[in-house]
Design a protein around this motif. Structure first.
Motif, PDB file in Angstrom:
ATOM      1  N   ARG A 156      -3.312   4.138  -3.327  1.00  0.00           N
ATOM      2  CA  ARG A 156      -3.024   3.103  -2.335  1.00  0.00           C
ATOM      3  C   ARG A 156      -2.232   3.603  -1.134  1.00  0.00           C
ATOM      4  O   ARG A 156      -2.119   2.894  -0.151  1.00  0.00           O
ATOM      5  N   SER A 188      -1.148   8.153  -6.518  1.00  0.00           N
ATOM      6  CA  SER A 188      -1.441   6.835  -5.972  1.00  0.00           C
ATOM      7  C   SER A 188      -2.670   6.866  -5.070  1.00  0.00           C
ATOM      8  O   SER A 188      -2.805   7.735  -4.208  1.00  0.00           O
ATOM      9  N   ASP A 211       0.827  -1.202   0.000  1.00  0.00           N
ATOM     10  CA  ASP A 211       0.000   0.000   0.000  1.00  0.00           C
ATOM     11  C   ASP A 211       0.863   1.254   0.000  1.00  0.00           C
ATOM     12  O   ASP A 211       0.468   2.286   0.515  1.00  0.00           O
ATOM     13  N   ASP A 233       2.164   3.256  -6.442  1.00  0.00           N
ATOM     14  CA  ASP A 233       2.141   2.644  -7.765  1.00  0.00           C
ATOM     15  C   ASP A 233       3.301   3.274  -8.519  1.00  0.00           C
ATOM     16  O   ASP A 233       3.189   4.380  -9.028  1.00  0.00           O
ATOM     17  N   LYS A 248      -1.040   5.336   2.291  1.00  0.00           N
ATOM     18  CA  LYS A 248      -1.737   5.562   3.558  1.00  0.00           C
ATOM     19  C   LYS A 248      -1.320   6.864   4.231  1.00  0.00           C
ATOM     20  O   LYS A 248      -1.990   7.347   5.124  1.00  0.00           O
TER      21      LYS A 248
END
Length: 123
Positions: free
Chosen positions: A77, A75, A47, A50, A79
């Motif tokens: 993904r 991205s 996570d 990309d 966090k």
């Protein structure tokens, strides 16, 4: 008699070598059953980001930093913040490469850290 003992001893040693060699190969095959390149899996499936393919092999630190910034900002993904994600992925790559990373490429990636800081206005 001493000669007999010597050959017996060498036979036992040879037998031990064969079994230990056999054991080590069977252990290796067990290790291979587990996922091999976990660090490669992290860069692809984690996570974090990309990443564009071949980003760490670019020749210019500015281009590496720009690509990481672009990836981090786009991205879905990640966090945490874009800067932190980009910097952590760059650091992760450097640390995982370890001593196998050529000196010129390591210097280039270290300069990319500075450029990344500059690109995000964190200087």
């Amino acid at each position: 008699m001493a000669h007999v003992r010597k050959t017996t001893h060498s036979r036992k040693t040879a037998a031990r070598k064969k079994t230990s060699a056999r054991r080590s190969t069977s252990r290796k095959s067990t290790k291979r059953a587990s996922p091999k390149r976990w660090s490669q899996r992290v860069t692809k499936e984690s996570d974090a980001l990309d990443l564009k393919r071949g980003v760490f092999t670019l020749t210019s630190p500015k281009r590496i930093a720009a690509s990481l910034k672009r990836s981090a900002e786009h991205s879905a993904r990640r966090k945490t913040g874009a800067y932190r994600s980009a910097l952590s992925m760059l650091t992760f790559y450097i640390n995982r490469a370890g001593k196998t990373l050529p000196k010129t490429q390591r210097e280039r990636l270290e300069k990319a850290k500075v450029e990344l800081k500059r690109a995000f206005g964190k200087e």
